[in-house]
Scaffold this motif. Structure first.
Motif, PDB file in Angstrom:
ATOM      1  N   GLU A  53       0.936  -0.107  -3.869  1.00  0.00           N
ATOM      2  CA  GLU A  53       2.168   0.175  -3.138  1.00  0.00           C
ATOM      3  C   GLU A  53       2.772   1.503  -3.594  1.00  0.00           C
ATOM      4  O   GLU A  53       3.227   2.316  -2.769  1.00  0.00           O
ATOM      5  CB  GLU A  53       3.167  -0.958  -3.338  1.00  0.00           C
ATOM      6  CG  GLU A  53       2.810  -2.231  -2.600  1.00  0.00           C
ATOM      7  CD  GLU A  53       3.826  -3.334  -2.843  1.00  0.00           C
ATOM      8  OE1 GLU A  53       4.821  -3.066  -3.558  1.00  0.00           O
ATOM      9  OE2 GLU A  53       3.637  -4.452  -2.338  1.00  0.00           O
ATOM     10  N   ARG A  54       2.786   1.730  -4.910  1.00  0.00           N
ATOM     11  CA  ARG A  54       3.341   3.000  -5.408  1.00  0.00           C
ATOM     12  C   ARG A  54       2.511   4.186  -4.925  1.00  0.00           C
ATOM     13  O   ARG A  54       3.070   5.217  -4.549  1.00  0.00           O
ATOM     14  CB  ARG A  54       3.392   2.972  -6.939  1.00  0.00           C
ATOM     15  CG  ARG A  54       4.435   2.023  -7.503  1.00  0.00           C
ATOM     16  CD  ARG A  54       4.681   2.291  -8.979  1.00  0.00           C
ATOM     17  NE  ARG A  54       3.478   2.078  -9.768  1.00  0.00           N
ATOM     18  CZ  ARG A  54       3.133   0.914 -10.317  1.00  0.00           C
ATOM     19  NH1 ARG A  54       3.917  -0.152 -10.136  1.00  0.00           N
ATOM     20  NH2 ARG A  54       2.044   0.798 -11.020  1.00  0.00           N
ATOM     21  N   ASP A  57       3.275   4.615  -1.241  1.00  0.00           N
ATOM     22  CA  ASP A  57       4.591   5.228  -1.069  1.00  0.00           C
ATOM     23  C   ASP A  57       4.569   6.701  -1.430  1.00  0.00           C
ATOM     24  O   ASP A  57       5.232   7.537  -0.774  1.00  0.00           O
ATOM     25  CB  ASP A  57       5.628   4.502  -1.931  1.00  0.00           C
ATOM     26  CG  ASP A  57       5.915   3.099  -1.434  1.00  0.00           C
ATOM     27  OD1 ASP A  57       5.543   2.798  -0.279  1.00  0.00           O
ATOM     28  OD2 ASP A  57       6.487   2.288  -2.211  1.00  0.00           O
ATOM     29  N   LEU A  60       3.153   8.576   1.508  1.00  0.00           N
ATOM     30  CA  LEU A  60       4.125   8.709   2.592  1.00  0.00           C
ATOM     31  C   LEU A  60       5.237   9.676   2.212  1.00  0.00           C
ATOM     32  O   LEU A  60       5.762  10.407   3.070  1.00  0.00           O
ATOM     33  CB  LEU A  60       4.710   7.335   2.931  1.00  0.00           C
ATOM     34  CG  LEU A  60       3.727   6.295   3.486  1.00  0.00           C
ATOM     35  CD1 LEU A  60       4.445   4.983   3.752  1.00  0.00           C
ATOM     36  CD2 LEU A  60       3.056   6.800   4.766  1.00  0.00           C
ATOM     37  N   ASP A  61       5.590   9.698   0.922  1.00  0.00           N
ATOM     38  CA  ASP A  61       6.655  10.597   0.473  1.00  0.00           C
ATOM     39  C   ASP A  61       6.238  12.059   0.613  1.00  0.00           C
ATOM     40  O   ASP A  61       7.093  12.933   0.828  1.00  0.00           O
ATOM     41  CB  ASP A  61       7.011  10.280  -0.984  1.00  0.00           C
ATOM     42  CG  ASP A  61       8.268  10.984  -1.431  1.00  0.00           C
ATOM     43  OD1 ASP A  61       9.323  10.747  -0.818  1.00  0.00           O
ATOM     44  OD2 ASP A  61       8.200  11.781  -2.388  1.00  0.00           O
ATOM     45  N   SER A 135      17.263   6.497  -0.641  1.00  0.00           N
ATOM     46  CA  SER A 135      15.866   6.327  -0.186  1.00  0.00           C
ATOM     47  C   SER A 135      15.510   4.856  -0.278  1.00  0.00           C
ATOM     48  O   SER A 135      16.142   4.089  -0.997  1.00  0.00           O
ATOM     49  CB  SER A 135      14.905   7.170  -1.025  1.00  0.00           C
ATOM     50  OG  SER A 135      14.945   6.747  -2.388  1.00  0.00           O
ATOM     51  N   SER A 137      11.911   2.017   0.340  1.00  0.00           N
ATOM     52  CA  SER A 137      10.524   1.724   0.732  1.00  0.00           C
ATOM     53  C   SER A 137      10.443   0.234   1.027  1.00  0.00           C
ATOM     54  O   SER A 137      10.740  -0.587   0.146  1.00  0.00           O
ATOM     55  CB  SER A 137       9.541   2.095  -0.382  1.00  0.00           C
ATOM     56  OG  SER A 137       9.607   3.480  -0.660  1.00  0.00           O
ATOM     57  N   THR A 138      10.074  -0.112   2.259  1.00  0.00           N
ATOM     58  CA  THR A 138      10.017  -1.508   2.663  1.00  0.00           C
ATOM     59  C   THR A 138       8.838  -1.740   3.603  1.00  0.00           C
ATOM     60  O   THR A 138       8.221  -0.796   4.101  1.00  0.00           O
ATOM     61  CB  THR A 138      11.309  -1.935   3.386  1.00  0.00           C
ATOM     62  OG1 THR A 138      11.483  -1.077   4.539  1.00  0.00           O
ATOM     63  CG2 THR A 138      12.513  -1.846   2.484  1.00  0.00           C
ATOM     64  N   ARG A 149       4.279   0.063   6.477  1.00  0.00           N
ATOM     65  CA  ARG A 149       5.027   0.405   5.264  1.00  0.00           C
ATOM     66  C   ARG A 149       5.931   1.576   5.618  1.00  0.00           C
ATOM     67  O   ARG A 149       5.471   2.596   6.161  1.00  0.00           O
ATOM     68  CB  ARG A 149       4.074   0.785   4.134  1.00  0.00           C
ATOM     69  CG  ARG A 149       4.744   1.155   2.817  1.00  0.00           C
ATOM     70  CD  ARG A 149       5.343  -0.040   2.135  1.00  0.00           C
ATOM     71  NE  ARG A 149       5.831   0.291   0.789  1.00  0.00           N
ATOM     72  CZ  ARG A 149       6.490  -0.554   0.012  1.00  0.00           C
ATOM     73  NH1 ARG A 149       6.745  -1.785   0.456  1.00  0.00           N
ATOM     74  NH2 ARG A 149       6.896  -0.194  -1.185  1.00  0.00           N
ATOM     75  N   VAL A 151       8.926   4.409   4.555  1.00  0.00           N
ATOM     76  CA  VAL A 151       9.641   5.171   3.532  1.00  0.00           C
ATOM     77  C   VAL A 151      10.742   5.946   4.235  1.00  0.00           C
ATOM     78  O   VAL A 151      10.474   6.718   5.164  1.00  0.00           O
ATOM     79  CB  VAL A 151       8.702   6.125   2.766  1.00  0.00           C
ATOM     80  CG1 VAL A 151       9.498   7.034   1.836  1.00  0.00           C
ATOM     81  CG2 VAL A 151       7.670   5.334   1.973  1.00  0.00           C
ATOM     82  N   THR A 170      -0.408  -1.052   7.431  1.00  0.00           N
ATOM     83  CA  THR A 170      -0.877  -1.519   6.115  1.00  0.00           C
ATOM     84  C   THR A 170      -2.226  -2.229   6.186  1.00  0.00           C
ATOM     85  O   THR A 170      -2.623  -2.857   5.202  1.00  0.00           O
ATOM     86  CB  THR A 170       0.156  -2.473   5.495  1.00  0.00           C
ATOM     87  OG1 THR A 170       0.311  -3.604   6.366  1.00  0.00           O
ATOM     88  CG2 THR A 170       1.489  -1.788   5.305  1.00  0.00           C
TER      89      THR A 170
END
Length: 468
Positions: A53-54, A57, A60-61, A135, A137-138, A149, A151, A170
């Protein structure tokens, strides 16, 4: 709580049924290994999921920052210039319709979407509100009801707050997690099987000295050895030494008991014989009463001395004898004594069957039963020997069944017959001690005697004794 209690109850019931020490150790180790590996597998999958997930994210970031760089106005255009539409994100997935990769730029109040990726084809991107956070993330549901997912990042440009949203499906992310979980499960199953196998080998090898001690004790019980083998690990050697000391002490006690019994027999029988002989030289009621009571005393002394001798022999450790030769000799002897009776073994005793006790006690037990049956039989006496299974005590037992075709006994007479000195028919010679001695001696060895009606029509005597 209920399921935990049920689980503990199941384990407790299994351990109560499981009489093998190695089985208990392997079972407990297997349960612990399975639980430990299951928890370890769960933790590994969750750690991988969090790391994935990190990483997702972070990917996406990167696009959030690229969009921010594209929409920030050129300072040369003046402070009043508004944001501009992103032109190049270097990723064609944002241009393919419903590709699963989307972005939007909207006002912070969420009322107006200023720019959106071509992949949305006009569909709105439903995301949770950002609220007061900078910010977020969900996970959410995107176009085509696919899990995405999301962001989100709040930015302020020229006094106006905007929200940049980048989302991606996802499916690949979840597939990677499932594949990793499957690999973890397969690896832990193989590792767990190897661990249980290693525990089994460890238990078998570690408990091998106990098996040697058990085998050595069995040899002593069967009379094949005088004492236990003391060549054992340091944890068990003292136990073998103490058991050997107990065996030697037991033998010394038995020898002393036999000596005392013999001395008591001589000390009582000789004066009693003198009294009986003197009474016989006289006549009259007094002499008759002395003779009668002397006979009663002689019977009682014989019974109790015989019982004491049996009890002393019963406590000998490591004494045994083979059943078949003893029965064979007794049957042949009874056939010669009672020629008019057909005395025989119905079936040969099981090969290698041993009685856990003195040979002379087995001869006395079976001899009394055979002699009693031959006295009362009309024409035939049958003897049968077979093994028994005892589920309650787990002891090895066997039975000797002696049947005759004589008049037999009623239930009340069967109970009276085993009382010492009780004779149901005074016309037949004897002391009335035979069946009582059999019942007492069988009880001393942990067995018993049962009397009932025989299929031949007479008495059926069932003698149960321990075997080796």
């Amino acid at each position: 709580m209920t399921s935990e209690a049920d689980g503990q109850s199941i384990v407790s019931r299994f351990l109560r049924r499981q009489r093998s020490l190695s089985g208990r150790l392997v079972f407990v180790a297997a349960i612990w290994s399975v639980l430990s590996l299951a928890v370890a597998g769960f933790i590994l999958v969750e750690l991988y999921k969090s790391a994935s997930e990190r990483s997702f994210d972070a990917q996406l970031d990167v696009y959030v920052k690229l969009i921010l760089a594209e929409i920030v106005p050129d300072p040369a255009a003046g402070n009043d210039a508004g944001i501009s539409a992103p032109e190049n994100l270097d990723d064609p997935r944002f241009s393919l319709p419903l590709s699963g990769w989307y972005w939007t730029v909207a006002k912070a109040d969420g009322t107006t979407v200023l720019f959106a990726s071509s992949s949305l084809v006009g569909d709105p991107l439903s995301v949770p509100p950002l609220g007061d956070q900078e910010s977020q993330s969900t996970f959410s549901v995107g176009p085509g009801s696919e899990e995405i997912r999301v962001v989100q990042k709040r930015i302020g440009i020229a006094g106006q707050d905007y929200v940049i949203i980048v989302a991606a499906k996802t499916a690949g992310f979840r597939a990677d997690i499932r594949e990793f979980a499957q690999q973890v499960i397969l690896t832990l199953v193989v590792f767990g099987a190897g661990l249980v196998g290693a525990v089994f080998l460890q238990v078998r090898i570690g408990l091998r000295p106990l098996a040697r001690l058990r085998s050595s004790l069995g040899e002593v019980r069967r009379g094949e050895a005088e004492e236990l083998d003391e060549d054992l690990p340091v944890e068990l050697a003292p136990l073998a030494v103490e058991l050997n000391a107990l065996i030697h002490s037991n033998r010394e006690i038995v020898e002393r008991s036999r000596t005392h019994v013999g001395n008591l027999a001589h000390g009582l029988k000789t004066p009693l014989s003198v009294i009986t002989n003197e009474a016989r030289t006289e006549t009259g009621p007094f002499a008759d009463k002395v003779s009668e009571q002397a006979a009663v005393m002689s019977t009682q002394i014989q019974h109790h001395l015989e019982r004491a001798r049996m009890a002393a022999q019963r406590r000998v450790i490591g004494v045994s004898c083979e059943v078949e030769p003893v029965l064979g000799r007794l049957v042949r002897a009874m056939s010669k004594i009672y020629r008019e009776r057909d005395v025989g073994l119905a079936d040969a005793p099981p090969a290698g069957l041993h009685f856990r006790g003195e040979q002379q006690d087995l001869e006395e037990l079976t001899g009394n039963l055979l002699d009693n049956a031959c006295k009362w039989a009309r024409s035939s006496v049958s003897v049968n020997v077979s093994l028994l299974q005892s589920g309650e005590t787990a002891r090895e037992l066997f039975q000797i069944v002696v049947e005759d075709d004589g008049p037999g006994l009623s239930e009340s007479e069967c109970r009276e017959a085993v009382k010492r000195g009780k004779r149901l028919d005074e016309t037949v010679p004897g002391t009335g001690l035979g069946l009582s001695i059999v019942a007492d001696l069988a009880g001393l060895y942990g067995g018993y005697l049962e009397l009932d009606r025989s299929n031949l029509g007479g008495l059926r005597a069932r003698l149960v004794l321990p075997s080796v």
